[in-house]
Enzyme design. Structure first.
Site, short mmCIF file in Angstrom:
data_model
loop_
_atom_site.label_atom_id
_atom_site.label_comp_id
_atom_site.label_asym_id
_atom_site.label_seq_id
_atom_site.Cartn_x
_atom_site.Cartn_y
_atom_site.Cartn_z
N THR A 1004 0.91 -1.35 -0.05
CA THR A 1004 0.08 -0.05 -0.06
C THR A 1004 0.85 1.57 -0.11
O THR A 1004 0.54 2.44 -0.27
CB THR A 1004 -0.94 0.00 1.27
OG1 THR A 1004 -0.33 -0.18 2.46
CG2 THR A 1004 -1.86 -1.30 1.24
N CYS A 1005 2.27 1.20 0.38
CA CYS A 1005 2.68 2.40 0.42
C CYS A 1005 3.42 2.90 -0.77
O CYS A 1005 3.43 4.06 -1.18
CB CYS A 1005 4.36 1.91 0.91
SG CYS A 1005 5.24 0.59 0.31
#
Length: 1037
Positions: A1004-1005
């Site tokens: 998700t980063c």
């Protein structure tokens, strides 16, 4: 050479004698001295002549006066004595002898019938003036009572008629006209005021003076101009006497009131302008207090014409008085008053510090840049008795009597509107109280009649604002301004069930006074007016011009407040057509964006812009947040964006917001967060896994969050994790941080039934350590908005409203405390007597098992809730729960948020739109847009069979499944508000091996989906659904 041959040693001899220059100078000085000596001699001679002349005149005058006094005493009641009396002037002894002799002798009219009738009439007028002057100077002298009795006889038509027959009234009128032309009422007023109040209650002189004050009204016929002039002078001088009711003897009061021509007050209408302009501020205050005391008990006897005059007179007086002069707090001595003028008279509260409903005074630090500006004169000192009487003007009983006197009288109602508008203007502290009383008394009928019979047919706001500044439309403004104020107040306690109730509705709720169709028309009318007032090029006209007793600036604010309140309802439950709020037909949006960005840049870069731009009377340079009024004066575009932003399309405002942020980044030396240019300018922060929130709080509290930040994680063994933060590590940190700080189990936040967050109202949340956490969270959320990072968190509407400096509504309480909301709605619609419910102005607050009562207003425990004040009670209760309990927490949060996001940037949006800025738009996910802005890595490209199958599977997902997929990859379930092109970094997919039994994972980063090479769509669908619903997520790659 020998010494005696040295030229320097030669003797110098001047053979020309004295110089001509010195001789001429001496001659001139001598001539000048002789001239001055002659002038001084002449001056002394002239002075001697004047002194001698004065002495001779003085001696002659004394001799003549002595002779006249002797002659007067020889013939006190004769024509010769009267002539001598007038010539002697203010001789108190002679006046006393004459007035007593007249009263004891044949009467004042004894010479009016003889051969000296003409001379007598000329002399008696002057003698009457001398008597009045004597009484005015010394109303308690031994002769004052006899003087007043003579004046009473001279100004009595009955006495004159009895003595002179038919000629009597004419003589009386002649004497009175002479006195009126020589300050008759002013002298009577001075005489009454020179008698100390305790003595005046038993003073025979006051009784006669009061009788003389109304004498002209019985002498002149009501239809004559002299009657109107006398009445205006009575109001100007007598009714402006401080504490007049306390000065008049009790036995005299009934006769005084009975002689006031209540049915003929309109006769003074031609003299109103002079009455208002020629009286001092203090006199106007006493005029208001005294007319209230004498007129209020007789409102029922007022004919329409008299009531119209009285209401409009008071409205004119209110408009001429400084604001807050009636409020007792304005007359309390301050310990230390700063001698500095205010930037704005009605400056709105700072959006980050307080909402509009803040219960504390807004304090601003200002820098004085010009000391040569006029200071507002201090308010005159008003005695406590007068202030006490003034407190009754906005009372329930008085307003109710006015409403009863004006009911069913359209022409009187217009004057009543002017009266209430004037009262609200001069007494802003009681404005909401007065409006609440009117709403309770009229139950919506006044709003309905105002709109249908006044505002709807008005030319104001028609045809895109044409006619706003047309002087011909001036008569239409009072109704529109008053309706805007009254309806704004009504919306504060009007539930959505009432607001949307229709005529045929079966609900028990009280119906909205205006139908939906009427609201659509009314809101467009208000929008046209407001936009015209903000968009006009000549802003000096807005500040200096006035209409209906208000400046255009104040009118604009009142119209805007009502418009914003209606728009807030439409935002919660749309009822106005989508383009009903827009002014796109009047403005070119591309030029508007450019102008707004330029104006914001100039406002941010030029610290002296407020002086350079030039606003009338604006001499201060405020530090910090500029008010909405100031911004509107400096910048038309920003004025629209900060006050009526909904007039501009949402997408345009978002683009402007991003422009503001980009310009601010450039100003702080940040070109691009991920560029190598900023590598050495980054703040480097170490964060331990498992302690993300605490380490973030400890290490980021003093860091400039507008600069890029490089995050390095520390593993469980205390070693730095490998890798360089190119944006992904920071987003991972940020995602984990938000999950922790917004966790309701931490005690800082509570969630309502919609899972929307708001600050915990508990007292421990107001402790310094907790407030520092709120401040830190505000900075973090501001960082997300600054960089366009979406945060999957929703805030309660009433909390978002405080961000924007807006008031919360009663319906907001439903999501916070449903039981309390239901109770307040029950109270509002209760048909019986609310006093039977035994409520008072307190609220019960429970903490840690202990319950305590908190007073909503000072002395609230002793104030019962009645039918008249229940709306105020409902407002105060909702205000306490929605604002006061979370005041400190909110202020700390906004303080942190304001370090990142300027207040005027957020004021371009409403609560729902701010939520979209934070977490993205709550709209269906557009897969075509997502696919168009997706990047691929490894083996994949847009035509790869696995990718084709992936998009086919995604298309078969419903919206909830699509949101789960988006949350799985990006940590946020909502798409960016301007589409997936705004997602940073872009949505990405890369291969993750050929093991078809493996679940897809995500980073998700960096918004990355790691998708294995599944062999068919069925397996892909099952694995993806299993992954996005099982809570699996980030794994290190």
């Amino acid at each position: 050479m020998l010494p005696f041959f040295d030229p320097e040693q030669k003797r110098k001899i001047n053979l020309g004698g004295a110089t001509r220059v010195s001789s001429a100078s001496a001659i001139l000085d001598s001539v000048k001295a002789q001239r001055e000596e002659r002038q001084e001699l002449k001056r002394r001679q002239d002075a001697a002549v004047k002194v001698q002349a004065w002495w001779r005149g003085r001696s002659q005058s004394k001799w003549a006066k002595k002779e006249m006094k002797s002659a007067f005493k020889d013939d006190i009641l004769g024509i010769r004595g009267l002539r001598c009396l007038v010539l002697m002037g203010l001789d108190e002894e002679a006046l006393g002898l004459w007035s007593q002799a007249v009263l004891n002798g044949e009467g004042v009219y004894s010479l009016a019938l003889g051969p000296y009738a003409t001379s007598w009439l000329t002399l008696i007028r002057k003698a009457a003036l001398l008597l009045l002057l004597s009484v005015s100077r010394s109303p308690q002298s031994p002769y004052s009572l006899s003087h007043l009795k003579v004046l009473e006889n001279l100004l009595s038509s009955q006495v004159a008629t009895a003595a002179l027959g038919p000629r009597g009234p004419e003589v009386t009128t002649t004497i009175l006209s002479y006195l009126l032309n020589h300050d008759y009422y002013k002298l009577i007023s001075e005489a009454i005021q020179r008698i100390p109040e305790p003595k005046s209650k038993k003073s025979s002189q006051v009784t006669l003076l009061v009788s003389l004050s109304t004498a002209p009204l019985s002498i002149y016929p009501p239809q004559t101009p002299e009657f109107g002039r006398s009445l205006s002078l009575l109001l100007t001088h007598i009714f402006a006497i401080p504490q007049l009711p306390n000065r008049i003897p009790l036995e005299t009061l009934p006769s005084f009131v009975s002689r006031i021509p209540i049915s003929r007050l309109q006769a003074a209408a031609p003299y109103v302008d002079g009455l208002v302009s020629q009286t001092s501020v203090e006199a106007k205050v006493h005029l208001v207090a005294n007319t209230y005391m004498f007129f209020t008990p007789h409102y029922s006897r007022f004919p329409p014409e008299s009531m119209i005059f009285y209401l409009r007179l008071m409205a004119s007086v209110f408009a001429a008085l400084p604001p807050s002069i009636f409020d007792p707090s304005s007359h309390k001595p301050a310990k230390a008053k700063a001698q500095q003028p205010k930037v704005d008279e009605a400056q709105d509260h700072a959006a980050w510090k307080k909402g509009e409903d803040s219960d504390e005074e807004d304090i601003k630090v200002v820098e004085v840049v010009d000391f040569n500006i006029p200071q507002r004169p201090p308010l005159p000192k008003i005695d406590n008795k007068t202030l006490t009487r003034l407190q009754k003007i906005p009372s329930q009983g008085h307003i109710e009597s006015l409403v009863a006197a004006t009911k069913n009288r359209q022409n009187v109602q217009d004057a009543f509107l002017a009266y209430v508008l004037g009262l609200n203007g001069v007494w802003p502290e009681r404005r909401e109280h007065v409006l609440s009383i009117l709403l309770a008394l009229t139950e919506g009928n006044l709003i309905r009649s105002l709109y249908r019979f006044e505002v709807r047919t008005s030319p104001l706001g028609r045809n895109e604002g044409a006619g706003v500044f047309d002087s011909k439309n001036g008569k239409h403004w009072p109704a529109l301004i008053f309706l805007s104020e009254l309806y704004s107040q009504a919306l504060l306690t009007m539930g959505d069930d009432e607001f949307f109730a229709s005529t045929g509705s079966t609900t028990s709720a009280i119906r909205n006074p205006l139908s939906i169709d009427e609201l659509i028309s009314f809101s467009r009318q208000l929008l046209n007016i407001a936009f015209t007032l903000y968009w006009t090029e000549d802003q000096s006209l807005i500040q200096k011009g006035n209409v209906a007793g208000y400046t255009w600036e104040v009118v604009r604010e009142k119209v805007t407040k009502c418009l914003v309140a209606i728009h807030a309802r439409d935002s919660r439950k749309p009822f106005i057509p989508p383009d009903g709020w827009l002014v796109t037909s009047q403005v070119d949006m591309r030029n508007f964006v450019q102008a707004a960005v330029l104006e914001e840049q100039q406002l941010s870069e030029d610290p002296n812009s407020q002086n350079a731009t030039g606003t009338a009377g604006l001499h201060l340079k405020p530090r910090g947040i500029l008010s909405k009024r100031t911004i509107a004066a400096l910048s038309p575009c920003l004025g629209v964006l900060n006050n009526i932003p909904f007039a501009i399309p949402f997408e345009v405002r978002v683009a402007i917001f991003r422009h503001f942020v980009m310009n601010d980044m450039v100003k702080h030396g940040v070109r691009d967060r991920h560029s190598s240019f900023n590598y050495y300018n980054r703040a480097r922060v170490h964060v331990r896994r498992g302690r993300v929130a605490q380490d973030g709080f400890d290490r980021l509290s003093e860091v400039n969050l507008k600069a890029p930040i490089e995050i390095t994680f520390i593993d469980q063994w205390g070693q730095e994790e490998a890798g360089i933060d190119g944006g992904g590590v920071f987003k991972e940190f940020f995602t984990d941080l938000c999950k922790e700080v917004f966790d309701t189990d931490r005690g800082l936040w509570l969630a309502n039934k919609k899972n929307e967050l708001y600050p915990n109202p508990h007292t421990y949340a107001t402790e310094p350590h907790s407030l520092n956490w709120y401040r830190f969270i505000g900075r973090i959320l501001g960082k997300a908005m600054y960089e366009g990072i979406l945060v999957d968190v929703a805030f309660a509407s009433f909390f978002l409203a405080k961000w924007l400096g807006k008031q919360s509504f009663l319906d907001d309480l439903a999501s916070l405390d449903p039981d309390l909301y239901k109770g307040l709605i029950f109270l509002k619609h209760y048909k019986g007597n609310p006093e039977d419910l035994s409520l008072n102005f307190t609220i019960a607050v429970e903490e840690l098992g202990d319950t305590k009562n908190v007073e909503l207003i000072p002395g609230g425990s002793d104030i019962s809730v009645t039918k008249e004040n229940r709306l105020k009670y409902i407002t105060l209760v909702s205000h306490y729960r929605l604002s006061r309990q979370i005041k400190k927490q909110s202020e700390a949060f906004f303080e942190g948020l304001s370090e990142m996001i300027d207040a005027r940037w957020l004021r371009m949006f409403n609560q729902q739109e701010v939520q979209i800025l934070i977490g993205g738009v709550n709209a269906p996910i557009d897969l075509d847009d997502l696919r168009e802005h997706t990047n691929y890595g490894g083996l994949y490209d847009d035509r790869h069979p696995v990718i084709v199958a992936f998009w086919k599977v995604a298309e078969e997902f419903d919206q909830e499944q699509r949101r789960a997929l988006l949350r799985f990859v990006t940590s946020c379930s909502r798409p960016p508000l301007l589409g997936f092109k705004e997602l940073v970094p872009n949505f990405s997919i890369r291969d993750a091996g050929a093991d078809s039994h493996r679940l897809p994972t995500s980073s998700t980063c960096v918004n990355l989906l790691k998708l294995p090479l599944y062999t068919n769509e069925r397996i892909m669908r099952e694995k993806i659904l299993q992954a996005i619903t099982s809570g699996a997520g980030f794994d290190l790659s």
